[in-house]
Enzyme design. Sequence first.
Site, PDB file in Angstrom:
ATOM      1  N   GLY A  24       0.774  -1.248   0.000  1.00  0.00           N
ATOM      2  CA  GLY A  24       0.000   0.000   0.000  1.00  0.00           C
ATOM      3  C   GLY A  24       0.797   1.285   0.000  1.00  0.00           C
ATOM      4  O   GLY A  24       0.359   2.295  -0.540  1.00  0.00           O
ATOM      5  N   GLU A  31       4.235   4.102   6.034  1.00  0.00           N
ATOM      6  CA  GLU A  31       2.983   3.324   5.937  1.00  0.00           C
ATOM      7  C   GLU A  31       1.969   4.084   5.085  1.00  0.00           C
ATOM      8  O   GLU A  31       2.029   5.313   4.986  1.00  0.00           O
ATOM      9  CB  GLU A  31       2.382   3.138   7.333  1.00  0.00           C
ATOM     10  N   ASP A  32       1.017   3.359   4.507  1.00  0.00           N
ATOM     11  CA  ASP A  32      -0.052   4.029   3.781  1.00  0.00           C
ATOM     12  C   ASP A  32      -1.129   4.544   4.742  1.00  0.00           C
ATOM     13  O   ASP A  32      -1.593   5.667   4.631  1.00  0.00           O
ATOM     14  CB  ASP A  32      -0.681   3.093   2.721  1.00  0.00           C
ATOM     15  N   ASP A  83      -4.758   2.208  10.969  1.00  0.00           N
ATOM     16  CA  ASP A  83      -6.178   2.014  11.277  1.00  0.00           C
ATOM     17  C   ASP A  83      -6.267   1.567  12.746  1.00  0.00           C
ATOM     18  O   ASP A  83      -6.291   2.400  13.645  1.00  0.00           O
ATOM     19  CB  ASP A  83      -6.705   0.968  10.282  1.00  0.00           C
ATOM     20  N   LYS A 126      -6.373   7.011  11.071  1.00  0.00           N
ATOM     21  CA  LYS A 126      -7.749   7.035  11.593  1.00  0.00           C
ATOM     22  C   LYS A 126      -7.676   7.002  13.117  1.00  0.00           C
ATOM     23  O   LYS A 126      -7.688   5.916  13.708  1.00  0.00           O
ATOM     24  CB  LYS A 126      -8.516   5.809  11.100  1.00  0.00           C
ATOM     25  N   PHE A 172     -13.682   3.590   4.847  1.00  0.00           N
ATOM     26  CA  PHE A 172     -12.817   2.830   3.946  1.00  0.00           C
ATOM     27  C   PHE A 172     -12.364   3.695   2.770  1.00  0.00           C
ATOM     28  O   PHE A 172     -13.159   4.322   2.075  1.00  0.00           O
ATOM     29  CB  PHE A 172     -13.513   1.563   3.443  1.00  0.00           C
ATOM     30  N   ILE A 173     -11.043   3.672   2.540  1.00  0.00           N
ATOM     31  CA  ILE A 173     -10.365   4.554   1.588  1.00  0.00           C
ATOM     32  C   ILE A 173      -9.693   3.712   0.515  1.00  0.00           C
ATOM     33  O   ILE A 173      -9.230   2.612   0.814  1.00  0.00           O
ATOM     34  CB  ILE A 173      -9.253   5.297   2.381  1.00  0.00           C
ATOM     35  N   ASP A 204      -5.710  -0.187  -1.873  1.00  0.00           N
ATOM     36  CA  ASP A 204      -6.444  -1.057  -2.781  1.00  0.00           C
ATOM     37  C   ASP A 204      -7.762  -1.561  -2.213  1.00  0.00           C
ATOM     38  O   ASP A 204      -8.043  -1.445  -1.021  1.00  0.00           O
ATOM     39  CB  ASP A 204      -5.588  -2.287  -3.099  1.00  0.00           C
ATOM     40  N   ARG A 250      -5.080   0.778  -6.903  1.00  0.00           N
ATOM     41  CA  ARG A 250      -3.859   1.381  -6.354  1.00  0.00           C
ATOM     42  C   ARG A 250      -3.333   2.532  -7.208  1.00  0.00           C
ATOM     43  O   ARG A 250      -2.652   3.414  -6.720  1.00  0.00           O
ATOM     44  CB  ARG A 250      -2.750   0.335  -6.224  1.00  0.00           C
TER      45      ARG A 250
HETATM   46  P1  5GP Z   1      -4.046  -1.683  11.007  1.00  0.00           P
HETATM   47  O1  5GP Z   1      -3.079  -2.795  11.358  1.00  0.00           O
HETATM   48  O2  5GP Z   1      -3.589  -0.318  11.490  1.00  0.00           O
HETATM   49  O3  5GP Z   1      -5.450  -1.992  11.445  1.00  0.00           O
HETATM   50  O4  5GP Z   1      -4.168  -1.654   9.446  1.00  0.00           O
HETATM   51  C1  5GP Z   1      -3.122  -1.357   8.643  1.00  0.00           C
HETATM   52  C2  5GP Z   1      -3.333  -1.874   7.239  1.00  0.00           C
HETATM   53  O5  5GP Z   1      -4.709  -2.168   6.936  1.00  0.00           O
HETATM   54  C3  5GP Z   1      -2.913  -0.830   6.239  1.00  0.00           C
HETATM   55  O6  5GP Z   1      -1.546  -0.912   5.978  1.00  0.00           O
HETATM   56  C4  5GP Z   1      -3.803  -1.136   5.056  1.00  0.00           C
HETATM   57  O7  5GP Z   1      -3.175  -2.116   4.257  1.00  0.00           O
HETATM   58  C5  5GP Z   1      -5.060  -1.718   5.655  1.00  0.00           C
HETATM   59  N1  5GP Z   1      -6.140  -0.689   5.761  1.00  0.00           N
HETATM   60  C6  5GP Z   1      -6.611  -0.100   6.884  1.00  0.00           C
HETATM   61  N2  5GP Z   1      -7.589   0.788   6.610  1.00  0.00           N
HETATM   62  C7  5GP Z   1      -7.750   0.766   5.266  1.00  0.00           C
HETATM   63  C8  5GP Z   1      -8.597   1.493   4.348  1.00  0.00           C
HETATM   64  O8  5GP Z   1      -9.427   2.352   4.699  1.00  0.00           O
HETATM   65  N3  5GP Z   1      -8.444   1.198   3.031  1.00  0.00           N
HETATM   66  C9  5GP Z   1      -7.554   0.267   2.566  1.00  0.00           C
HETATM   67  N4  5GP Z   1      -7.490   0.082   1.251  1.00  0.00           N
HETATM   68  N5  5GP Z   1      -6.724  -0.421   3.393  1.00  0.00           N
HETATM   69  C10 5GP Z   1      -6.824  -0.173   4.724  1.00  0.00           C
END
Ligand code: 5GP
Length: 184
Positions: free
Chosen positions: A48, A103-104, A107, A135, A156-157, A163, A169
Amino acid sequence: MEEVTLKGLTFVPYIKRDEIAKQVQRVADEIRRDCQSEEPLFLCVLNGAFMFAADLYRAIDMPKSVITFIRFKSYDGMQSTGKISTVMGLNEDIEGREVIIIEDIVDTGLTAQRLREELLTRNPASVKMATLLYKPASLTVGVPPEYVCFEIPSRFILGYGLDLDGQARGLADVYVLKPEVTEE
Ligand code: 5GP
């Protein structure tokens, strides 16, 4: 581009490329200013973050720094699987080095937490994180990222590297899932 429909879901433009470019430059300037050494190590989390990392790293413009790419997955479609696999591709010796993760999106914070823990066992001088999107309302573990381009609500983005099951992407803007209109 206006709306994008993928897998029966409609996404609308949320953050335009000009605004992304502006915030990427701001964060790049902050990182360069804060760096203690001329040779930090940047870790781009694939897949991402590839687009953000390319733009951010170019804007950071520190010729003695190094960028490398690691991989890790916690999302399956639009639901967090909650499963965190191991870090792949970290072959650099990070002992005593200043490390900045790219990081992208942060969450729940699970991926970030898992990665920081893994890196800290290897005795770096410091570990910080730069993310395109954060977030804050979803963060359940760990600390907030040190560098953030945009704080966003828990929606959700996709686009600009993010992606939906591998698609979208390449979109130059960031899109958000269109809220469903409920009948009164
Ligand atoms: P976390 O471990 O912080 O819950 O999530 C991190 C990963 O979840 C990110 O690197 C990404 O790949 C995915 N992710 C979390 N939120 C989103 C979102 O809104 N859209 C997309 N496409 N991926 C997300």
